[in-house]
Design an enzyme around this catalytic site. Structure first.
Site, PDB file in Angstrom:
ATOM      1  N   LYS A   1       2.142  -0.051  14.975  1.00 15.88           N
ATOM      2  CA  LYS A   1       3.582  -0.102  15.253  1.00 15.88           C
ATOM      3  C   LYS A   1       4.059  -1.315  16.062  1.00 15.88           C
ATOM      4  CE  LYS A   1       5.057   3.397  13.151  1.00 15.88           C
ATOM      5  NZ  LYS A   1       5.194   2.782  11.872  1.00 15.88           N
TER       6      LYS A   1
ATOM      7  N   TYR B   1      -8.842   5.385   7.922  1.00 16.20           N
ATOM      8  CA  TYR B   1      -8.929   5.701   9.349  1.00 16.20           C
ATOM      9  C   TYR B   1      -9.965   6.804   9.495  1.00 16.20           C
ATOM     10  CZ  TYR B   1      -4.431   3.343  10.345  1.00 16.20           C
ATOM     11  OH  TYR B   1      -3.410   2.440  10.498  1.00 16.20           O
TER      12      TYR B   1
ATOM     13  N   TYR C   1       4.589   6.570   9.745  1.00 12.63           N
ATOM     14  CA  TYR C   1       3.754   5.402   9.462  1.00 12.63           C
ATOM     15  C   TYR C   1       4.545   4.325   8.716  1.00 12.63           C
ATOM     16  CZ  TYR C   1      -0.639   2.900   8.626  1.00 12.63           C
ATOM     17  OH  TYR C   1      -1.638   1.955   8.613  1.00 12.63           O
TER      18      TYR C   1
ATOM     19  N   PRO D   1      -2.952   0.361  18.958  1.00 11.22           N
ATOM     20  CA  PRO D   1      -2.769  -0.132  17.587  1.00 11.22           C
ATOM     21  C   PRO D   1      -3.001   0.889  16.482  1.00 11.22           C
ATOM     22  CG  PRO D   1      -4.794  -1.007  18.531  1.00 11.22           C
ATOM     23  CD  PRO D   1      -4.094  -0.282  19.623  1.00 11.22           C
TER      24      PRO D   1
ATOM     25  N   HIS E   1       0.856  -1.194   0.000  1.00 10.10           N
ATOM     26  CA  HIS E   1       0.000   0.000   0.000  1.00 10.10           C
ATOM     27  C   HIS E   1       0.887   1.238   0.000  1.00 10.10           C
ATOM     28  CE1 HIS E   1      -3.900  -1.878   1.802  1.00 10.10           C
ATOM     29  NE2 HIS E   1      -3.352  -2.635   0.882  1.00 10.10           N
TER      30      HIS E   1
HETATM   31  P1  FAD Z   1       3.504 -11.596  21.373  1.00  6.74           P
HETATM   32  O1  FAD Z   1       2.966 -11.647  19.997  1.00  6.74           O
HETATM   33  O2  FAD Z   1       2.572 -11.287  22.496  1.00  6.74           O
HETATM   34  O3  FAD Z   1       4.232 -12.970  21.638  1.00  6.74           O
HETATM   35  C1  FAD Z   1       4.644 -13.376  22.935  1.00  6.74           C
HETATM   36  C2  FAD Z   1       4.618 -14.884  23.010  1.00  6.74           C
HETATM   37  O4  FAD Z   1       5.083 -15.299  24.294  1.00  6.74           O
HETATM   38  C3  FAD Z   1       3.205 -15.437  22.865  1.00  6.74           C
HETATM   39  O5  FAD Z   1       3.199 -16.466  21.898  1.00  6.74           O
HETATM   40  C4  FAD Z   1       2.859 -15.923  24.252  1.00  6.74           C
HETATM   41  O6  FAD Z   1       1.952 -17.014  24.224  1.00  6.74           O
HETATM   42  C5  FAD Z   1       4.224 -16.314  24.787  1.00  6.74           C
HETATM   43  N1  FAD Z   1       4.313 -16.314  26.259  1.00  6.74           N
HETATM   44  C6  FAD Z   1       3.703 -15.481  27.140  1.00  6.74           C
HETATM   45  N2  FAD Z   1       4.019 -15.816  28.402  1.00  6.74           N
HETATM   46  C7  FAD Z   1       4.835 -16.899  28.320  1.00  6.74           C
HETATM   47  C8  FAD Z   1       5.477 -17.707  29.289  1.00  6.74           C
HETATM   48  N3  FAD Z   1       5.303 -17.481  30.589  1.00  6.74           N
HETATM   49  N4  FAD Z   1       6.237 -18.726  28.869  1.00  6.74           N
HETATM   50  C9  FAD Z   1       6.410 -18.970  27.549  1.00  6.74           C
HETATM   51  N5  FAD Z   1       5.814 -18.239  26.580  1.00  6.74           N
HETATM   52  C10 FAD Z   1       5.038 -17.212  26.959  1.00  6.74           C
HETATM   53  N6  FAD Z   1       1.185  -4.196  15.462  1.00  6.74           N
HETATM   54  C11 FAD Z   1       1.588  -3.732  14.270  1.00  6.74           C
HETATM   55  O7  FAD Z   1       2.799  -3.552  14.057  1.00  6.74           O
HETATM   56  N7  FAD Z   1       0.715  -3.462  13.233  1.00  6.74           N
HETATM   57  C12 FAD Z   1      -0.616  -3.620  13.399  1.00  6.74           C
HETATM   58  O8  FAD Z   1      -1.375  -3.423  12.432  1.00  6.74           O
HETATM   59  C13 FAD Z   1      -1.092  -4.067  14.687  1.00  6.74           C
HETATM   60  N8  FAD Z   1      -2.406  -4.267  14.900  1.00  6.74           N
HETATM   61  C14 FAD Z   1      -2.817  -4.824  16.071  1.00  6.74           C
HETATM   62  C15 FAD Z   1      -4.164  -5.057  16.220  1.00  6.74           C
HETATM   63  C16 FAD Z   1      -4.615  -5.631  17.395  1.00  6.74           C
HETATM   64  C17 FAD Z   1      -6.093  -5.866  17.553  1.00  6.74           C
HETATM   65  C18 FAD Z   1      -3.681  -6.013  18.430  1.00  6.74           C
HETATM   66  C19 FAD Z   1      -4.169  -6.675  19.702  1.00  6.74           C
HETATM   67  C20 FAD Z   1      -2.349  -5.785  18.274  1.00  6.74           C
HETATM   68  C21 FAD Z   1      -1.884  -5.187  17.113  1.00  6.74           C
HETATM   69  N9  FAD Z   1      -0.539  -4.937  16.903  1.00  6.74           N
HETATM   70  C22 FAD Z   1      -0.125  -4.392  15.711  1.00  6.74           C
HETATM   71  C23 FAD Z   1       0.443  -5.272  17.948  1.00  6.74           C
HETATM   72  C24 FAD Z   1       1.160  -6.610  17.701  1.00  6.74           C
HETATM   73  O9  FAD Z   1       0.220  -7.642  17.545  1.00  6.74           O
HETATM   74  C25 FAD Z   1       2.132  -6.938  18.864  1.00  6.74           C
HETATM   75  O10 FAD Z   1       2.927  -5.809  19.122  1.00  6.74           O
HETATM   76  C26 FAD Z   1       3.015  -8.146  18.551  1.00  6.74           C
HETATM   77  O11 FAD Z   1       2.287  -9.336  18.685  1.00  6.74           O
HETATM   78  C27 FAD Z   1       4.245  -8.205  19.472  1.00  6.74           C
HETATM   79  O12 FAD Z   1       4.976  -9.393  19.256  1.00  6.74           O
HETATM   80  P2  FAD Z   1       5.781 -10.093  20.421  1.00  6.74           P
HETATM   81  O13 FAD Z   1       6.432 -11.296  19.812  1.00  6.74           O
HETATM   82  O14 FAD Z   1       6.613  -9.104  21.124  1.00  6.74           O
HETATM   83  O15 FAD Z   1       4.680 -10.526  21.492  1.00  6.74           O
HETATM   84  C1  PHB Z   2      -5.068  -4.371  10.786  1.00 13.57           C
HETATM   85  O1  PHB Z   2      -5.250  -4.546   9.559  1.00 13.57           O
HETATM   86  O2  PHB Z   2      -5.231  -5.276  11.607  1.00 13.57           O
HETATM   87  C2  PHB Z   2      -4.645  -3.028  11.278  1.00 13.57           C
HETATM   88  C3  PHB Z   2      -4.429  -2.003  10.367  1.00 13.57           C
HETATM   89  C4  PHB Z   2      -4.035  -0.759  10.840  1.00 13.57           C
HETATM   90  C5  PHB Z   2      -3.873  -0.552  12.200  1.00 13.57           C
HETATM   91  C6  PHB Z   2      -4.082  -1.574  13.099  1.00 13.57           C
HETATM   92  C7  PHB Z   2      -4.472  -2.823  12.639  1.00 13.57           C
HETATM   93  O3  PHB Z   2      -3.507   0.683  12.636  1.00 13.57           O
END
Ligand code: FAD
Ligand code: PHB
Length: 395
Positions: A300, A204, A388, A296, A75
């Protein structure tokens, strides 16, 4: 007790932990990944969708970008909508050609798990009672229970990639953590629907009934979000109510609105900004959501997690190749600098686009003035676009 030996023990098989394990593997560094959920759960968890150019570049250069290149949707811009009109922000034109790619986080995780399995290096799902220990000394350990049996990993370093609710941050004494936090008085109700995306780019929308966001996952699947109360129950949101609300908040004066179809996934997430400082405690390094959470709206979170582990992998590689601790020593400060920039941007996008329950008439007028300035000033649009699409990971 059976003791495993590795160089880096990684807690968490989300995007951060899996990418770190993959980058270390490419540089010949051994790791063990411990995850407390099942493989299916981790793959099916629906979350982010927007990848910065830096994340796409990292996946491609590390050999896990084939499917992303085929199926990811590039995009070049986004729309900001208010007062019934969409305003286009041409991010590529404003940033010298940088763009974002829409590709589900669960697809990223699927690709990284496949690479991990192909590497033959260990990845343990459904482990319990994970306990990081001894990271202030030179011989850290991670204890865990697998199939009812207590086990231990002896390692050089521990990477806490276990998300916001993980154990690694919790295992640090509270008086060594500086926590910065803000909760927002709203959440997002998100859905996936079998419906062809009706716009090529994300929308948005600031609407008097609350924020709404149009996004997508594929040419057949639309992703939509709407602002709701943080403690809202999904039971209060039958499909018809969701569509009615989305129509009200997203239908534009020119008739544009999202296509509708069967809703096959729904969820509600609260919103917060959170940072812990520092991100290193002796031989324990925190990365991704374990160290910071962003609302979100700026898309980021996943990208910050990828930037952290890209830096951490480079620092560990330098250590193993030359004994130099320079990268390890600067990891926390450099990662926090990027984190705070993303925090500022996510907070700004969130406050500009959402309608707080206690909004005053002044706040609303100020918000409209900000949106008006944004879509009419090349300088303001450039600032949004730069943040962004994200800066290169080696900033
Ligand atoms: P996580 O994905 O949380 O992974 C952590 C892992 O550790 C998990 O698998 C968990 O099960 C495991 N864990 C937890 N505790 C333990 C334990 N005690 N022992 C062993 N394992 C454990 N980010 C973006 O960049 N762009 C977006 O568009 C965006 N949209 C989002 C939309 C929504 C609705 C949400 C909820 C989040 C969004 N995010 C977005 C944020 C993004 O999903 C997170 O920042 C990302 O998942 C971070 O990755 P991580 O690996 O740090 O953590
Ligand atoms: C998504 O597609 O899940 C999404 C897109 C933009 C955002 C957050 C989530 O800012």
């Amino acid at each position: 007790m059976p003791v495993l030996r590795t160089q880096v023990a990684i807690v968490g098989a989300g995007p951060a932990g899996l990418m770190l394990g993959h980058l270390l593997h490419l540089r010949g560094i051994d790791s063990v990944i411990l995850e407390n959920r099942s493989r299916e759960y981790v793959i099916e968890r629906v979350r982010a969708g927007v990848l910065e150019q830096g994340t796409v570049d990292l996946m491609t250069s590390s050999g896990v970008g084939d499917r992303l290149q085929r199926e990811g949707m590039r995009h070049d811009g986004i729309y900001i909508a208010f007062d019934g009109a969409r305003h286009h922000i041409d991010m590529a034109a404003l940033t010298g050609g940088r763009a974002i790619t829409v590709y589900g986080q669960n697809e990223v995780v699927k690709d990284l798990i496949a690479a991990r399995i192909e590497s033959g290096r260990p990845l343990h799902f459904e482990v319990e009672q994970v306990r990081p220990q001894g990271f202030d000394g030179t011989s850290p350990l991670v204890g865990f229970v697998e199939n009812g049996e207590r086990r231990e990993i002896a390692c050089d370093f521990i990477a806490g990639c276990d998300g916001f609710h993980g154990v690694c941050r919790e295992s640090v004494p509270a008086d060594r953590l500086n926590v910065y936090e803000r909760e927002y008085p709203f959440g997002w109700l998100g859905i996936l629907a079998h419906a062809r995306p009706s716009s090529a780019e994300l929308v948005y929308s600031n609407h008097r009934r609350g924020f709404a966001l149009f996004s997508m996952r594929s040419p057949q699947v639309t992703r939509l979000y709407l602002q709701c109360a943080p403690d809202e129950s999904l039971d209060a949101w039958p499909d018809e109510r969701i569509w009615t609300e989305l129509r009200l908040r997203l239908e534009m004066a020119d008739g544009w609105r999202p296509n509708e179809g069967e809703i096959f996934q729904k969820g509600i997430t609260g919103m917060r900004s959170f940072v812990v400082e520092p991100m290193r405690f002796g031989r324990l390094f925190l990365a991704g959501d374990a160290a910071h959470i962003v609302p979100p709206t700026g898309a980021k979170g996943l990208n910050l997690a990828m930037a952290d582990v890209s830096r951490l992998a480079a620092a560990l590689t330098r250590y193993y190749e030359s004994g130099s601790e320079i990268g390890l020593d600067s990891y926390s400060e450099a990662s926090l600098r990027r984190t705070w920039r993303a925090q500022r941007f996510s907070w700004w996008m969130t406050t500009m686009l959402h309608r707080p329950p206690d909004e005053s008439a002044f706040d609303h007028k100020r918000q409209l003035a900000e949106l008006d300035y944004l879509v009419n000033s090349r300088a303001a649009m450039t600032s949004l676009a730069e943040n962004y699409v994200g800066t290169a990971f080696e900033d």
